[in-house]
Scaffold this motif. Sequence first.
Motif, PDB file in Angstrom:
ATOM      1  N   ARG A  24       0.743  -1.127  -0.233  1.00  0.00           N
ATOM      2  CA  ARG A  24      -0.108   0.131   0.264  1.00  0.00           C
ATOM      3  C   ARG A  24       0.886   1.281  -0.421  1.00  0.00           C
ATOM      4  N   ASP A  68      -2.047  11.045  -6.629  1.00  0.00           N
ATOM      5  CA  ASP A  68      -3.500  10.293  -6.076  1.00  0.00           C
ATOM      6  C   ASP A  68      -4.776  10.958  -6.638  1.00  0.00           C
ATOM      7  N   TRP A  69      -5.346   9.587  -6.873  1.00  0.00           N
ATOM      8  CA  TRP A  69      -6.837  10.629  -7.478  1.00  0.00           C
ATOM      9  C   TRP A  69      -8.154  11.048  -6.229  1.00  0.00           C
ATOM     10  N   GLU A  70      -7.991   9.904  -5.713  1.00  0.00           N
ATOM     11  CA  GLU A  70      -8.658  10.422  -4.136  1.00  0.00           C
ATOM     12  C   GLU A  70      -7.038   9.532  -2.938  1.00  0.00           C
ATOM     13  N   ASN A  72      -4.674   8.951  -0.773  1.00  0.00           N
ATOM     14  CA  ASN A  72      -4.175   7.863  -0.531  1.00  0.00           C
ATOM     15  C   ASN A  72      -4.778   6.713  -1.699  1.00  0.00           C
ATOM     16  N   GLU A  73      -4.819   7.083  -2.642  1.00  0.00           N
ATOM     17  CA  GLU A  73      -4.865   6.223  -3.467  1.00  0.00           C
ATOM     18  C   GLU A  73      -3.731   6.208  -4.678  1.00  0.00           C
ATOM     19  N   GLY A  79      -2.248  -2.729  -8.764  1.00  0.00           N
ATOM     20  CA  GLY A  79      -1.952  -2.617  -6.830  1.00  0.00           C
ATOM     21  C   GLY A  79       0.282  -3.037  -6.973  1.00  0.00           C
ATOM     22  N   GLY A  85      -3.238  10.128 -10.741  1.00  0.00           N
ATOM     23  CA  GLY A  85      -5.034   9.818 -11.329  1.00  0.00           C
ATOM     24  C   GLY A  85      -5.254  10.489 -12.513  1.00  0.00           C
TER      25      GLY A  85
END
Length: 136
Positions: A24, A68-70, A72-73, A79, A85
């Motif tokens: 992650r 990141d697009w959101e 922590n994404e 993965g 993003g």
Amino acid sequence: MNKQWVRQNTVYGICGFNDIPSRRAMGFHLMIVDEDGNQRPWPIVVVRWGKKVLGYLNKCPHSGVNLDWEHNEFLDPYGIRLMCGKHGSTFELGTGRCVDGPCKGDGLTPIALTVLDGDICIIGVRLVEDDPTGNR
């Protein structure tokens, strides 16, 4: 004392190793002090892969937007790569090299990290530290 030596050996803990699950990524909004003493925002992304941690400036080399697009994404749908993003560029985790998208062949700016006493730490830069009294 040599200023360069101090900078290279300053260590800042940013989170616990176990705060980021394996496979992650997590973003951090820090403030860095540049060579002229100016403070500026320094967004970074930290990836944990098993016992390894990798860090990069959270800025797509294509257009300078955060990856990141959101919140922590950062990873692609599989993965296995970091992904922008906004433009869909994908980056190898281990090198930060863009392997697909508008910035193909370019790369993310690496951040030097180490793990000390169970904490993920940044080394080699000077950060603005929080003052418990509220003053900077």
